[in-house]
Enzyme design. Structure first.
Site, PDB file in Angstrom:
ATOM      1  N   ASP A 136      51.782  48.039  28.428  1.00 34.21           N
ATOM      2  CA  ASP A 136      52.593  47.958  29.641  1.00 34.21           C
ATOM      3  C   ASP A 136      53.067  46.526  29.863  1.00 34.21           C
ATOM      4  OD1 ASP A 136      53.919  48.895  31.865  1.00 34.21           O
ATOM      5  OD2 ASP A 136      52.190  48.745  33.197  1.00 34.21           O
ATOM      6  N   LYS A 159      39.978  42.981  41.751  1.00 34.62           N
ATOM      7  CA  LYS A 159      40.742  44.230  41.646  1.00 34.62           C
ATOM      8  C   LYS A 159      39.831  45.397  41.980  1.00 34.62           C
ATOM      9  CE  LYS A 159      43.777  46.726  38.413  1.00 34.62           C
ATOM     10  NZ  LYS A 159      44.395  46.683  37.071  1.00 34.62           N
TER      11      LYS A 159
END
Length: 649
Positions: A133, A39
């Site tokens: 989230d 990432k």
């Protein structure tokens, strides 16, 4: 960007996804000769110090979690001033893709996913980590041997108990999380805890069962109002044949008040599994014994009760298998277990039972010479014990007694649920007084020291005139859903709702400072929600607050003969708080000189001049509470002198 090498070690191959702050690539680790997921922070976030700290916090948070249901971190670093995280590479699909393709899952399939997601959330919660989230796109269904393994992804907006958030939720009216899966407390800009993640999990399961979200609206502002205010369609009304028990499950899982939700992922899973097990039939008894003829003996002894469906027996030959059976059958009433067994002995198993089944009660079996272990078991919470060789009459009496005890526990639990419903329509103070002292004593009156707060939605009457009655009431409730939780969290008792105002009473130690702290927090949360919901939302009306403190008369008023009583407080303090709220302007917390004097070391208070508190009355000097005084806040953000709030201005 493919074929670029990061940190002279990781060669990027292809983009496989995007998160809140980064792009995820399939890469090749040249040193260890293995594929990985990498990432890389997006260019627009690289220049933000807060984003970089959050990106690093994501790596630190996941690295703390060694759990098979949370994606694993291999490395973290900075390459050419760009942070990156190296993770395990997964094969499979995320839950969002599966739900788009299949739309709905069967209850057993949903339970299989729920169990694994819950294990990941449990590990995060134990480490003090809140995901914030959780949504189907962040639940990955990895292909593993012998089957799928759920992995939780993207902890990019994680909240931890060991590091403060550099960009607190609501600091600029910014929504942190995905609105459709946000809990009411996230909407209100309260720093969330693990119960917020459990709300998001309940939304995921609701969608998996029904194919739709429980709260849906055309815009973000309307959606936030719906989450905080509206009921959701009962799942059984959306899917023919879905058990009504799921309606009751989601009533608790999606309760607006976090205190009414399942307190842990484990209990949420157990409740969902219990619905799948359907309505309760015979009493379920788990026999845990490694003797080869234990099952045969029980079936012979109780063949008539088994035939009559009075008893249903489940068998396990050690504690480990028994735990597995408890998870499969969360409605087990009685456990009869030996102490000495292989793999997992009875005492170890006894200590694990409450984790899996809060209502089941355990009866220990052992030989007479093993009284020391039996004594230890009783100290650990065993309900009763039996001595081998087991006598049928003794066994039957013990099982029946235990079943009755468990039934009483379940009735008490239902009674607690009924009391929660009662509290919605009656004064919480009266409910508690009746529970503690009885109805006759609850009618007595007394003089007590208290702080009274009135919070009024500014100029709501013109809004009500312009709306249909149902819509006007919904918008008013939307305001109260933000106002009330902080008042209650600080120990306030909501006395009554008077039109578009709420009256709350604070008693006990530090009642004035707790009341002021709650008012400051409510004002901050209302401002944050108004920014999020945008112009035209009911939150933009603003709130007017009045507060007074001193001696009040507490007791029941009304007509006892006609059965209409209200438990409330009366006196000059109540009148003063009401008048101050009426004289307040949006965003003000008005107090009199006495409150300013008492609170000046704890809060910054400014004089706003003379206001007329009653029509035709002479104006008097009033004061506005600006903020909590920085002098009483410690370096770690916790206020001194017993003041604690979930939000400050």
């Amino acid at each position: 960007m493919s074929n670029r090498t990061i940190a002279r070690k990781y060669t990027l191959r292809r983009e496989i996804g995007r998160g809140g702050m980064g792009v995820i690539w399939e890469a090749f680790d040249q040193a260890l000769r293995r594929p990985v997921a990498l990432k890389v922070m997006t260019p627009e976030h690289v220049t933000s110090d807060a984003a970089r700290r959050r990106f690093e916090r994501e790596a630190m948070a996941i690295a703390r979690l060694r759990n098979e249901h949370i994606i694993q971190i291999h490395d973290y670093g900075i390459d050419e001033d760009c942070p990156y995280i190296v993770m395990e590479l997964l094969e499979g699909e995320d839950l969002e893709d599966r739900l788009v393709r299949e739309r709905r899952l069967s209850p057993p399939a949903a339970l299989a996913l729920l169990r694994q997601i819950a294990l990941g959330l449990q590990a995060a919660s134990a480490a003090g980590i809140v995901h914030r989230d959780l949504k189907p796109a962040n639940v990955f269904l990895a292909r593993k041997e012998p089957g799928e393994c759920v992995k939780l992804l993207d902890f990019g907006v994680v909240c931890t108990d060991f590091e403060s958030d550099d960009d607190p939720q609501g600091s600029a009216g910014k929504v942190i999380g995905t609105p459709s899966y946000m809990s009411p407390e996230q909407v209100r800009a309260v720093v969330p805890n693990h119960l917020s993640d459990l709300w998001s999990l309940a939304v995921i399961i609701y969608r998996a069962l029904t194919g739709r979200l429980p709260f849906a609206a055309s815009g973000v502002g309307e959606l936030l109002i719906s989450i905080c205010t509206d009921p959701f369609p009962p799942p059984s009304s959306l899917v023919p044949g879905l058990l009504p028990g799921f309606d009751r499950f989601f009533e608790r899982a999606l309760a607006k008040d976090p205190a009414q939700r399942f307190p842990s992922a484990r209990e949420l899973v157990a409740a969902f599994a219990a619905v799948i097990e359907a309505s309760r039939g015979p009493a379920k008894i788990l026999i845990v014994d490694d003797e080869p003829d234990a099952a045969l003996m029980m079936k012979m002894l109780f063949r008539q009760k088994i035939r009559d469906r009075t008893y249903e027996f489940i068998f396990a030959d050690n504690g480990e298998v028994a735990l597995h059976e408890l998870r499969r059958h969360p409605d087990i009433d009685v456990i009869v277990t030996d102490i000495n067994m292989p793999v997992m002995d009875g005492l170890t198993f006894l200590g694990r039972v409450p984790e899996v089944s809060p209502f089941a009660r355990t009866v220990m079996m052992s030989a007479y010479g093993d009284m020391r272990n039996i004594r230890s078991a009783m100290n650990q919470g065993a309900f009763d014990f039996l001595l081998k060789p087991i006598q049928r009459a003794d066994l039957e009496v013990t099982i029946d007694k235990t079943i009755k005890h468990v039934a009483e526990l379940r009735r008490n639990a239902r009674s607690d649920e009924e009391n929660k419903i009662l509290r919605q329509f009656a004064s919480a103070a009266l409910v508690e007084r009746i529970r503690e002292m009885g109805a006759s004593i609850a009618l007595a009156s007394e003089a007590v020291m208290a702080t009274v707060v009135f919070i009024d939605v500014f100029q709501f009457t013109p809004v009500a005139r312009e709306r249909l009655p149902g819509e006007a009431m919904r918008l008013l409730r939307a305001n109260f859903e933000v106002i009330v939780p902080e008042l209650v969290a600080q120990g306030g008792v909501v006395d009554k709702f008077l039109g578009d105002a709420v009256m709350t009473v604070f008693q006990g130690p530090d009642h004035l400072s707790r009341a002021l702290g709650a008012c400051v927090a409510v004002r901050a949360q209302m401002a944050a929600v108004a920014r999020r919901a945008g112009e035209g939302s009911p939150y933009t009306q603003g709130i007017c607050i009045g507060l007074s403190t001193g001696q009040v008369l507490s007791g029941s008023v009304g007509s006892q003969a006609y059965g209409r009583l209200d438990y409330t407080v009366l006196g000059e303090v109540v009148n003063a708080a009401s008048h101050l709220a009426r004289a307040s302007r949006p965003g003000e917390i008005l107090v009199d000189a006495a409150v300013r004097e008492a609170a000046q070391q704890l809060f910054d208070v400014e004089e706003v001049g003379a206001r007329s508190l009653l029509p035709g009355a002479a104006p008097v000097s009033v004061f506005n509470v600006v903020r909590r005084s920085p002098a009483v806040v410690l370096a770690d953000g916790e206020p001194t002198v017993g003041i604690k709030s979930t939000s400050t201005m």
